[in-house]
Design a protein around this motif. Structure first.
Motif, PDB file in Angstrom:
ATOM      1  N   HIS A 122       0.829  -1.201   0.000  1.00 30.68           N
ATOM      2  CA  HIS A 122       0.000   0.000   0.000  1.00 30.68           C
ATOM      3  C   HIS A 122       0.871   1.262   0.000  1.00 30.68           C
ATOM      4  N   LEU A 126       0.549   3.967  -3.027  1.00 29.07           N
ATOM      5  CA  LEU A 126       0.070   5.325  -2.788  1.00 29.07           C
ATOM      6  C   LEU A 126       1.149   6.366  -3.052  1.00 29.07           C
ATOM      7  N   ARG A 154      -7.569   3.875  -5.121  1.00 27.19           N
ATOM      8  CA  ARG A 154      -6.700   4.690  -4.269  1.00 27.19           C
ATOM      9  C   ARG A 154      -7.333   4.912  -2.900  1.00 27.19           C
ATOM     10  N   LEU A 158      -6.095   3.637   0.788  1.00 31.39           N
ATOM     11  CA  LEU A 158      -5.942   4.528   1.940  1.00 31.39           C
ATOM     12  C   LEU A 158      -6.682   3.970   3.155  1.00 31.39           C
ATOM     13  N   GLU A 159      -7.896   3.459   2.947  1.00 25.27           N
ATOM     14  CA  GLU A 159      -8.669   2.902   4.048  1.00 25.27           C
ATOM     15  C   GLU A 159      -7.978   1.694   4.660  1.00 25.27           C
ATOM     16  N   ARG A 161      -4.853   0.793   4.451  1.00 31.72           N
ATOM     17  CA  ARG A 161      -3.581   1.168   5.066  1.00 31.72           C
ATOM     18  C   ARG A 161      -3.818   1.808   6.430  1.00 31.72           C
ATOM     19  N   ALA A 162      -4.830   2.676   6.517  1.00 28.10           N
ATOM     20  CA  ALA A 162      -5.125   3.342   7.789  1.00 28.10           C
ATOM     21  C   ALA A 162      -5.494   2.324   8.856  1.00 28.10           C
ATOM     22  N   ASP A 177       1.123  10.997   7.627  1.00 27.83           N
ATOM     23  CA  ASP A 177       1.032  10.750   6.190  1.00 27.83           C
ATOM     24  C   ASP A 177      -0.275  11.232   5.583  1.00 27.83           C
ATOM     25  N   LEU A 178      -1.212  11.717   6.426  1.00 24.35           N
ATOM     26  CA  LEU A 178      -2.512  12.140   5.918  1.00 24.35           C
ATOM     27  C   LEU A 178      -2.866  13.484   6.549  1.00 24.35           C
ATOM     28  N   GLU A 184      -8.588  17.989   1.812  1.00 24.30           N
ATOM     29  CA  GLU A 184      -8.625  16.558   2.082  1.00 24.30           C
ATOM     30  C   GLU A 184      -9.785  16.187   2.995  1.00 24.30           C
ATOM     31  N   LEU A 194     -12.698   5.426   6.192  1.00 21.78           N
ATOM     32  CA  LEU A 194     -11.456   6.172   6.377  1.00 21.78           C
ATOM     33  C   LEU A 194     -11.622   7.232   7.457  1.00 21.78           C
TER      34      LEU A 194
END
Length: 453
Positions: A122, A126, A154, A158-159, A161-162, A177-178, A184, A194
């Protein structure tokens, strides 16, 4: 040639731009063909995309002209634009394409059962995004027509990975990282999964007010744009944050784990360090282990494990942790090798006839032996030990030496594997009477009978 579409359009050959000075529509046409990756795009579809359904009378001739110019610029670099009936296709070749790499990495992330490997896939996927798809050659309407699937992949990455980072206790990295600036926040609002992860991370970081503000923003966006209230899970999380539920402060502890310093390690169940190295929180048998089911996720965990198993003295473990912080790339390489060694050792212990696995284990054992020194201890007995000069591979070498000792002993013949599909832990069974590992980590013992003592 290298083509990059995940952000501003870029095309270069050995670091030198190739299409500098070409018209925006020419680059857009080439991007459409690249997105199809070898499939034919009809002239009519190209016209529709380039002129948003309102083409001039000369559109067909203009497309033909664009194709001719692109062929002239790309042919010297081995990129072929082929005519196929009433359309065009980019002939597959050795050129690189970030979209293709992104799709490959997301597919690998979905296929792997190793949470750490899933996170690495991931991360790499990303990192390929440098901005909106075709940021400088497509408007929002065209971007939506061309890249809807990519955008969904994508956001899904993100979901996932979080949630992985939360399960690993890395809420700090998730937030770093976010960054949550206004743009955003707007993009997060419809993605409740997310939003839940980010709210939890904010709360764990002591930023309760920001977590609640994100909920209010999300609720307002959902109501105004979709006419719906937040889902039950998001609303429940909001209530838990309001009342400062202490269970939100940390990720759930893995099953069958013990906390050692800042690390979670599996319970000792195998009866030998080499077996403990192979065992995991949830065993090996599950087809899709949940995030956090494997203990061997970070180099720091590997080093602490070596100390916990009395394979490295505490001062040496502390020195290894400092060295890993200074050389993260080298530590990551050792961790990757340790995972591969563990897989080979597991295969070797469960199938004595697996010569390939034994060879892989033996190769690491030989390196560990070369790094070891023969000294006399305070009790007057001679011993082999791994000195600090072994460096970051020391915990791996310690596991390898333990494995070598077990493989050379008759006890190696008493190693058993718990047969449950949800377990697979290894354990020593000198009596030959136990069908299941003694901790019954794979489920209710009543369903299969209590393991023999």
């Amino acid at each position: 040639m290298e083509f990059r579409l995940l952000g501003p359009f870029e095309a270069d050959h050995r670091g030198e731009p190739v299409l500098a000075g070409t018209r925006r529509q020419e680059r857009c046409l080439l991007a459409v063909l690249l997105l199809e990756d070898g499939r034919v795009v009809t002239t009519e579809r190209l016209i529709d995309l380039l002129w948003h359904g309102s083409p001039p009378a000369s559109a067909r001739g203009t497309v033909h002209t664009y194709i001719g110019r692109l062929r002239a610029r790309l042919r010297p670099h081995g990129v072929v634009l082929a005519t196929r009936h009433d359309g065009y296709a980019l002939t597959p070749g050795p050129h690189g394409l970030d979209v293709r790499e992104f799709l490959d990495l997301t597919a690998r992330a979905s296929a792997t059962g190793d949470p750490a490997e899933r996170l690495r896939c991931h991360d790499r996927a990303l990192a390929l995004w440098r901005g909106p798809l075709l940021a400088d050659v497509a408007d929002d309407a065209l971007r939506g027509r061309l890249g809807g699937r990519l955008l969904q992949l994508r956001l899904s990455a993100l979901e996932q990975r979080a949630e992985l980072l939360l399960a690993m206790g890395r809420h700090d990295r998730l937030l770093a990282d976010l960054p949550l600036h206004d743009g955003e926040l707007t993009s997060l609002a419809p993605r409740e999964r997310l939003v839940r992860a980010v709210m939890t991370a904010l709360y764990r970081a002591g930023r309760q007010g920001e977590a609640l503000a994100l909920y209010r923003h999300t609720r307002r966006t959902l109501v105004e744009t979709l006419g719906v209230e937040p889902g039950a899970e998001l609303a429940a999380l909001h209530e838990r944050i309001l009342r400062a539920d202490p269970r939100l402060d940390r990720p759930p502890a893995p099953l069958y784990a013990v906390r050692v310093g800042e690390e979670w390690l599996p319970w000792s169940a195998g009866g030998h360090p080499a077996l403990e190295f192979c065992n995991t929180f949830a065993g090996w048998g599950a087809p899709a282990p949940p995030p956090g089911s494997d203990w061997l996720r970070r180099y720091s965990t590997l080093a602490v494990w070596a100390g916990h198993q009395d394979l490295a003295a505490p001062p040496l473990v502390e020195a290894l942790l400092r060295q890993a912080a200074q050389h993260p790339d080298e530590a990551a390489a050792v961790l990757t090798e340790a995972r591969a060694f563990r897989s080979a050792l597991y295969a070797c212990l469960t199938d004595p006839q697996d010569g390939t696995a034994f060879g892989e284990v033996a190769a690491v054992v030989r390196r560990a032996t070369r790094a070891a020194v023969f000294t006399r201890g305070e009790d007057g007995l001679a011993q082999w030990r791994l000195p600090p000069s072994a460096g970051l591979p020391l915990p791996l070498y310690a596991a390898a030496r333990a494995a070598a000792e077990l493989l050379a002993e008759p006890r190696r013949l008493t190693v058993q594997r718990c047969p449950s599909a949800d377990c697979g832990w290894l354990f020593l069974d000198a009596g030959g009477r136990r069908r299941w590992c003694s901790l019954a980590t794979c489920g209710a013992a009543a369903d299969r009978g209590t393991p023999a003592p």
